[in-house]
Scaffold this motif. Structure first.
Motif, PDB file in Angstrom:
ATOM      1  N   ASP A  42       0.836  -1.205   0.000  1.00  0.00           N
ATOM      2  CA  ASP A  42       0.000   0.000   0.000  1.00  0.00           C
ATOM      3  C   ASP A  42       0.868   1.252   0.000  1.00  0.00           C
ATOM      4  OD1 ASP A  42      -2.341  -1.464   0.024  1.00  0.00           O
ATOM      5  OD2 ASP A  42      -2.638  -1.306   2.195  1.00  0.00           O
ATOM      6  N   ALA A  43       1.941   1.227   0.790  1.00  0.00           N
ATOM      7  CA  ALA A  43       2.836   2.380   0.860  1.00  0.00           C
ATOM      8  C   ALA A  43       3.575   2.583  -0.462  1.00  0.00           C
ATOM      9  CB  ALA A  43       3.830   2.199   2.005  1.00  0.00           C
ATOM     10  N   ILE A  44       3.969   1.471  -1.101  1.00  0.00           N
ATOM     11  CA  ILE A  44       4.632   1.562  -2.401  1.00  0.00           C
ATOM     12  C   ILE A  44       3.686   2.153  -3.439  1.00  0.00           C
ATOM     13  CG2 ILE A  44       5.545   0.170  -4.307  1.00  0.00           C
ATOM     14  CD1 ILE A  44       6.698  -1.724  -2.145  1.00  0.00           C
ATOM     15  N   ALA A  45       2.422   1.698  -3.420  1.00  0.00           N
ATOM     16  CA  ALA A  45       1.439   2.232  -4.362  1.00  0.00           C
ATOM     17  C   ALA A  45       1.220   3.725  -4.130  1.00  0.00           C
ATOM     18  CB  ALA A  45       0.125   1.477  -4.244  1.00  0.00           C
ATOM     19  N   ALA A  46       1.241   4.140  -2.873  1.00  0.00           N
ATOM     20  CA  ALA A  46       1.078   5.560  -2.565  1.00  0.00           C
ATOM     21  C   ALA A  46       2.252   6.367  -3.118  1.00  0.00           C
ATOM     22  CB  ALA A  46       0.963   5.756  -1.056  1.00  0.00           C
ATOM     23  N   GLN A  47       3.454   5.818  -3.012  1.00  0.00           N
ATOM     24  CA  GLN A  47       4.624   6.501  -3.569  1.00  0.00           C
ATOM     25  C   GLN A  47       4.551   6.520  -5.092  1.00  0.00           C
ATOM     26  OE1 GLN A  47       8.390   4.995  -2.173  1.00  0.00           O
ATOM     27  NE2 GLN A  47       9.589   6.240  -3.590  1.00  0.00           N
ATOM     28  N   ARG A  48       4.065   5.430  -5.681  1.00  0.00           N
ATOM     29  CA  ARG A  48       3.918   5.374  -7.136  1.00  0.00           C
ATOM     30  C   ARG A  48       2.958   6.470  -7.629  1.00  0.00           C
ATOM     31  NH1 ARG A  48       2.038   0.457  -7.514  1.00  0.00           N
ATOM     32  NH2 ARG A  48       4.092  -0.530  -7.604  1.00  0.00           N
ATOM     33  N   ARG A  49       1.898   6.713  -6.876  1.00  0.00           N
ATOM     34  CA  ARG A  49       0.944   7.756  -7.266  1.00  0.00           C
ATOM     35  C   ARG A  49       1.551   9.155  -7.190  1.00  0.00           C
ATOM     36  NH1 ARG A  49      -2.526   4.167  -4.461  1.00  0.00           N
ATOM     37  NH2 ARG A  49      -2.378   5.350  -2.495  1.00  0.00           N
ATOM     38  N   ARG A  50       2.686   9.281  -6.526  1.00  0.00           N
ATOM     39  CA  ARG A  50       3.344  10.577  -6.391  1.00  0.00           C
ATOM     40  C   ARG A  50       4.562  10.718  -7.310  1.00  0.00           C
ATOM     41  NH1 ARG A  50       0.589   9.331  -1.969  1.00  0.00           N
ATOM     42  NH2 ARG A  50      -0.263  11.008  -0.657  1.00  0.00           N
ATOM     43  N   LEU A  51       4.794   9.731  -8.178  1.00  0.00           N
ATOM     44  CA  LEU A  51       5.917   9.823  -9.102  1.00  0.00           C
ATOM     45  C   LEU A  51       5.713  10.976 -10.081  1.00  0.00           C
ATOM     46  CD1 LEU A  51       6.648   6.110 -10.168  1.00  0.00           C
ATOM     47  CD2 LEU A  51       8.180   7.637  -8.894  1.00  0.00           C
ATOM     48  N   PRO A  52       6.794  11.628 -10.473  1.00  0.00           N
ATOM     49  CA  PRO A  52       6.685  12.594 -11.571  1.00  0.00           C
ATOM     50  C   PRO A  52       6.524  11.827 -12.888  1.00  0.00           C
ATOM     51  CG  PRO A  52       8.971  12.322 -10.941  1.00  0.00           C
ATOM     52  CD  PRO A  52       8.157  11.526  -9.949  1.00  0.00           C
ATOM     53  N   MET A  53       6.380  12.532 -13.978  1.00  0.00           N
ATOM     54  CA  MET A  53       6.228  11.872 -15.272  1.00  0.00           C
ATOM     55  C   MET A  53       7.033  12.622 -16.317  1.00  0.00           C
ATOM     56  SD  MET A  53       2.250  12.825 -16.024  1.00  0.00           S
ATOM     57  CE  MET A  53       1.683  14.517 -16.226  1.00  0.00           C
ATOM     58  N   VAL A  54       7.198  11.969 -17.491  1.00  0.00           N
ATOM     59  CA  VAL A  54       7.991  12.571 -18.557  1.00  0.00           C
ATOM     60  C   VAL A  54       7.150  12.633 -19.826  1.00  0.00           C
ATOM     61  CG1 VAL A  54       9.015  10.345 -19.183  1.00  0.00           C
ATOM     62  CG2 VAL A  54      10.159  12.462 -19.839  1.00  0.00           C
ATOM     63  N   GLU A  55       7.178  13.773 -20.497  1.00  0.00           N
ATOM     64  CA  GLU A  55       6.409  13.947 -21.728  1.00  0.00           C
ATOM     65  C   GLU A  55       7.051  13.158 -22.860  1.00  0.00           C
ATOM     66  OE1 GLU A  55       4.938  17.512 -24.759  1.00  0.00           O
ATOM     67  OE2 GLU A  55       5.603  18.003 -22.713  1.00  0.00           O
ATOM     68  N   LEU A  56       6.214  12.510 -23.690  1.00  0.00           N
ATOM     69  CA  LEU A  56       6.698  11.708 -24.799  1.00  0.00           C
ATOM     70  C   LEU A  56       6.472  12.402 -26.130  1.00  0.00           C
ATOM     71  CD1 LEU A  56       5.518   8.094 -23.831  1.00  0.00           C
ATOM     72  CD2 LEU A  56       7.695   9.226 -23.329  1.00  0.00           C
ATOM     73  N   ALA A  57       7.200  11.915 -27.125  1.00  0.00           N
ATOM     74  CA  ALA A  57       7.000  12.397 -28.487  1.00  0.00           C
ATOM     75  C   ALA A  57       5.687  11.850 -29.044  1.00  0.00           C
ATOM     76  CB  ALA A  57       8.176  11.949 -29.355  1.00  0.00           C
ATOM     77  N   ASP A  58       5.317  12.317 -30.216  1.00  0.00           N
ATOM     78  CA  ASP A  58       4.071  11.884 -30.859  1.00  0.00           C
ATOM     79  C   ASP A  58       4.359  10.644 -31.706  1.00  0.00           C
ATOM     80  OD1 ASP A  58       1.510  11.716 -31.809  1.00  0.00           O
ATOM     81  OD2 ASP A  58       1.710  13.390 -33.220  1.00  0.00           O
ATOM     82  N   TYR A  59       4.470   9.482 -31.053  1.00  0.00           N
ATOM     83  CA  TYR A  59       4.811   8.247 -31.742  1.00  0.00           C
ATOM     84  C   TYR A  59       3.635   7.737 -32.582  1.00  0.00           C
ATOM     85  CZ  TYR A  59       8.682   7.923 -28.376  1.00  0.00           C
ATOM     86  OH  TYR A  59       9.798   8.165 -27.618  1.00  0.00           O
TER      87      TYR A  59
END
Length: 236
Positions: A42-59
């Motif tokens: 549960d704690a790992i999932a909570a940390q996963r929900r707080r991960l940043p993200m990276v924008e992707l190209a238009d594949y």
């Protein structure tokens, strides 16, 4: 009628037999660790929900109806999970682990209320990939990244291993939010969790098991691609 796999002969080694009270006590001790693991997940999932993200190209990938932008693979949803199926061009049978792993996903509509979709992406040419999908009775939607750098850019290059990626869409912009490979995919299936409940477990040599427990080389008991086709393919 579908023929079932024959079960191996039961080995002589068995768990010790105790009275019911002893069994309940030892189960309660194990439950403490199981509950702690659940809380940690549960704690790992909570940390996963707080991960940043990276924008992707238009594949642009290729699906059964031709070229399709990655943003359109979402099929109108906001979240997307991709399983990247290992691929050996021209091979009669593709990776047994990937084939067996993805064969368990036959009903993924439970993701609809969560505004999410789950698909397969492979480095195989789409015609070859779809023919293999039919041969092994796979139920998921397949896309090819053979002519796109998408697979390589998200950890699944040509000739590479399998992987799972998760993406979030905001309008026409797609972001990569999570990735795993190797044993990180185990928690995303029901096969190993079920097998791990059994008294003899996975029966693989690397595992910590009591003396005399049946053990075999890793992968030996896994259902391979030809068996998946026999069980679930067109002639099943």
């Amino acid at each position: 009628m579908t023929e079932t796999l024959s079960a191996p002969t039961a080995p002589a080694a068995l768990p010790p037999v105790v009275d019911a009270e002893t069994w309940r006590r030892e189960l309660a001790e194990l439950r403490v660790r199981e509950k702690a693991a659940t809380r940690e997940l549960d704690a790992i999932a909570a940390q996963r929900r707080r991960l940043p993200m990276v924008e992707l190209a238009d594949y642009t990938l290729v699906g059964k109806d031709g070229p399709v932008r990655l943003v359109d693979v979402f099929d109108g949803r906001s979240q997307l999970i991709t399983y990247h199926h290992m691929w050996n061009p021209g091979a009669e049978w593709q990776c047994g682990g990937c084939t067996g792993y993805t064969s368990q996903f036959t009903r993924t509509e439970f993701l609809d209320p969560y505004d999410a979709r789950f698909v397969i992406v492979t480095q195989g040419a789409i015609d070859e990939a779809l023919a293999y999908r039919e041969k092994v009775g796979n139920r998921m939607e397949w896309y090819s990244t053979a002519d796109s750098p998408f697979g390589a850019d998200v950890g699944a290059p040509p000739g590479g291993g399998f992987a799972v990626n998760v993406f979030l869409r905001d309008g026409d912009t797609v972001y990569r939010t999570w990735h795993t490979d190797g044993r990180g995919t185990e928690q995303l299936s029901h096969t190993f969790p079920f097998i791990d409940l059994l008294p003899w477990g996975r029966q693989e040599e690397w595992q910590d098991s009591p003396e005399g427990w049946p053990q075999a080389p890793a992968y030996e008991l896994w259902v391979d691609s030809p068996e998946v086709a026999r069980l679930y393919g067109p002639s099943a």
